[in-house]
Scaffold this motif. Structure first.
Motif, PDB file in Angstrom:
ATOM      1  N   ALA A 167       0.997  -1.114   0.037  1.00  0.00           N
ATOM      2  CA  ALA A 167       0.011  -0.121  -0.033  1.00  0.00           C
ATOM      3  C   ALA A 167       0.789   1.187   0.093  1.00  0.00           C
ATOM      4  O   ALA A 167       0.502   2.236  -0.440  1.00  0.00           O
ATOM      5  CB  ALA A 167      -1.080   0.181   1.277  1.00  0.00           C
ATOM      6  N   ILE A 168       2.054   1.162   0.711  1.00  0.00           N
ATOM      7  CA  ILE A 168       2.782   2.478   0.878  1.00  0.00           C
ATOM      8  C   ILE A 168       3.620   2.457  -0.481  1.00  0.00           C
ATOM      9  O   ILE A 168       3.503   3.899  -1.197  1.00  0.00           O
ATOM     10  CB  ILE A 168       3.831   2.113   1.841  1.00  0.00           C
ATOM     11  N   VAL A 169       3.957   1.548  -1.233  1.00  0.00           N
ATOM     12  CA  VAL A 169       4.738   1.630  -2.373  1.00  0.00           C
ATOM     13  C   VAL A 169       3.457   2.253  -3.686  1.00  0.00           C
ATOM     14  O   VAL A 169       3.845   3.020  -4.366  1.00  0.00           O
ATOM     15  CB  VAL A 169       5.161   0.431  -2.864  1.00  0.00           C
ATOM     16  N   ALA A 170       2.181   1.621  -3.462  1.00  0.00           N
ATOM     17  CA  ALA A 170       1.308   2.194  -4.316  1.00  0.00           C
ATOM     18  C   ALA A 170       1.037   3.495  -4.180  1.00  0.00           C
ATOM     19  O   ALA A 170       0.811   4.285  -5.379  1.00  0.00           O
ATOM     20  CB  ALA A 170       0.091   1.116  -4.100  1.00  0.00           C
ATOM     21  N   LEU A 171       0.827   3.929  -3.088  1.00  0.00           N
ATOM     22  CA  LEU A 171       0.544   5.542  -2.838  1.00  0.00           C
ATOM     23  C   LEU A 171       1.844   6.336  -3.141  1.00  0.00           C
ATOM     24  O   LEU A 171       1.792   7.252  -3.828  1.00  0.00           O
ATOM     25  CB  LEU A 171       0.316   5.935  -1.273  1.00  0.00           C
ATOM     26  N   ALA A 172       3.088   5.897  -3.059  1.00  0.00           N
ATOM     27  CA  ALA A 172       4.345   6.590  -3.376  1.00  0.00           C
ATOM     28  C   ALA A 172       4.579   6.636  -4.744  1.00  0.00           C
ATOM     29  O   ALA A 172       5.139   7.517  -5.451  1.00  0.00           O
ATOM     30  CB  ALA A 172       5.429   5.880  -2.814  1.00  0.00           C
ATOM     31  N   THR A 173       4.193   5.623  -5.721  1.00  0.00           N
ATOM     32  CA  THR A 173       4.545   5.603  -6.829  1.00  0.00           C
ATOM     33  C   THR A 173       3.192   6.082  -7.888  1.00  0.00           C
ATOM     34  O   THR A 173       3.159   5.902  -9.021  1.00  0.00           O
ATOM     35  CB  THR A 173       4.914   4.201  -7.311  1.00  0.00           C
ATOM     36  N   GLU A 174       1.955   6.356  -7.469  1.00  0.00           N
ATOM     37  CA  GLU A 174       1.008   6.967  -8.172  1.00  0.00           C
ATOM     38  C   GLU A 174       1.489   8.112  -8.848  1.00  0.00           C
ATOM     39  O   GLU A 174       2.201   9.117  -8.343  1.00  0.00           O
ATOM     40  CB  GLU A 174      -0.360   7.417  -7.185  1.00  0.00           C
ATOM     41  N   GLY A 175       0.744   8.437  -9.905  1.00  0.00           N
ATOM     42  CA  GLY A 175       0.873   9.717 -10.775  1.00  0.00           C
ATOM     43  C   GLY A 175       0.426  10.841 -10.171  1.00  0.00           C
ATOM     44  O   GLY A 175      -0.635  10.843  -9.472  1.00  0.00           O
ATOM     45  N   PRO A 176       0.745  12.140 -10.674  1.00  0.00           N
ATOM     46  CA  PRO A 176       0.357  13.294 -10.269  1.00  0.00           C
ATOM     47  C   PRO A 176      -1.262  13.156 -10.576  1.00  0.00           C
ATOM     48  O   PRO A 176      -2.025  12.588 -11.477  1.00  0.00           O
ATOM     49  CB  PRO A 176       0.618  14.525 -11.209  1.00  0.00           C
ATOM     50  N   GLY A 177      -2.032  13.968  -9.592  1.00  0.00           N
ATOM     51  CA  GLY A 177      -3.413  13.993  -9.683  1.00  0.00           C
ATOM     52  C   GLY A 177      -4.423  12.711  -9.159  1.00  0.00           C
ATOM     53  O   GLY A 177      -5.462  12.909  -8.992  1.00  0.00           O
ATOM     54  N   ALA A 178      -3.476  11.874  -8.482  1.00  0.00           N
ATOM     55  CA  ALA A 178      -4.116  10.869  -7.803  1.00  0.00           C
ATOM     56  C   ALA A 178      -4.882  11.393  -6.613  1.00  0.00           C
ATOM     57  O   ALA A 178      -4.324  12.479  -6.098  1.00  0.00           O
ATOM     58  CB  ALA A 178      -3.395   9.605  -7.370  1.00  0.00           C
ATOM     59  N   GLY A 179      -5.693  10.894  -5.714  1.00  0.00           N
ATOM     60  CA  GLY A 179      -6.500  11.465  -4.741  1.00  0.00           C
ATOM     61  C   GLY A 179      -5.678  11.903  -3.474  1.00  0.00           C
ATOM     62  O   GLY A 179      -4.656  11.188  -3.501  1.00  0.00           O
ATOM     63  N   THR A 180      -6.423  12.422  -2.583  1.00  0.00           N
ATOM     64  CA  THR A 180      -5.710  12.841  -1.436  1.00  0.00           C
ATOM     65  C   THR A 180      -6.904  12.657  -0.393  1.00  0.00           C
ATOM     66  O   THR A 180      -7.972  12.417  -0.710  1.00  0.00           O
ATOM     67  CB  THR A 180      -5.465  14.451  -1.116  1.00  0.00           C
TER      68      THR A 180
END
Length: 193
Positions: A167-180
């Motif tokens: 989960a940490i890696v997925a969030l860290a490697t998402e592209g710009p514009g992913a949700g907050t």
């Protein structure tokens, strides 16, 4: 200060340092464990204390790491994050901080009583949602690594360290514009509760 190189496809990331306050010097660290079969035990957080043995000092120690430490670290990194084209903050929370999970008899979290750890992760959840609202232009999310086999739990966790970092890696490697303002585990987005 210790540093290791980062690779979005794997590898490990570590950052460490010290800060001083009225309580003395406190060491901090940020670690993303190796994704290529490595093992990284640089940072183990939490205090396991029986409920009848809890002291204010125990509470202070856990909250200082899991809540106050996040505030200090976020504040320290804000100038650097503001210079980024895609600033991202990922707080490592836990389903143990979820009121719904800790009351659901079908979930492992309901079987464990760790009042200080659970309350600190509940506070971190709220801190994450408030940062997500207040830090405009930044993605601020929380990751639940799940019950991961580590030294702190005698390797009794049901998933590997690699799975715990998904989960940490997925969030860290998402592209710009992913949700907050999201709470994510290795299977995807989960409800705040």
């Amino acid at each position: 200060m210790r540093r290791r190189s980062a690779d979005a496809r794997g590898g490990s990331v570590a950052c460490g340092g010290r800060w001083a306050d009225d309580g003395g010097e406190l060491e901090f660290g940020l670690v993303l464990a190796a994704r290529r079969g490595g093992h990284d035990d640089d940072l183990e957080l939490g205090v396991a204390v029986g409920q009848s043995d809890l002291t204010a000092a125990d509470a202070r120690a856990v909250l200082d790491v899991n809540v106050v430490g996040v505030v200090r670290t976020t504040t320290a990194f804000l100038p650097l994050l503001r210079r980024s084209d895609d600033p991202v903050i990922i707080n490592v929370s836990s389903g143990m901080g979820s009121l719904a999970f800790t009351h659901d008899p079908g979930r492992t979290e309901s079987l464990v009583a760790v009042p200080l750890y659970a309350s600190s992760k509940a506070a971190l959840t709220m801190l994450t949602t408030q940062y997500a609202k207040g830090l405009k232009g930044m993605r601020v999310n929380a990751a639940d690594p799940g019950y991961t086999a580590t030294d702190i739990n005698g390797h009794s966790g049901s998933q590997t360290v690699t799975e715990g970092t998904d989960a940490i890696v997925a969030l860290a490697t998402e592209g710009p514009g992913a949700g907050t303002g999201r709470f994510v585990d290795r299977h995807g987005e989960i409800a705040w509760s």
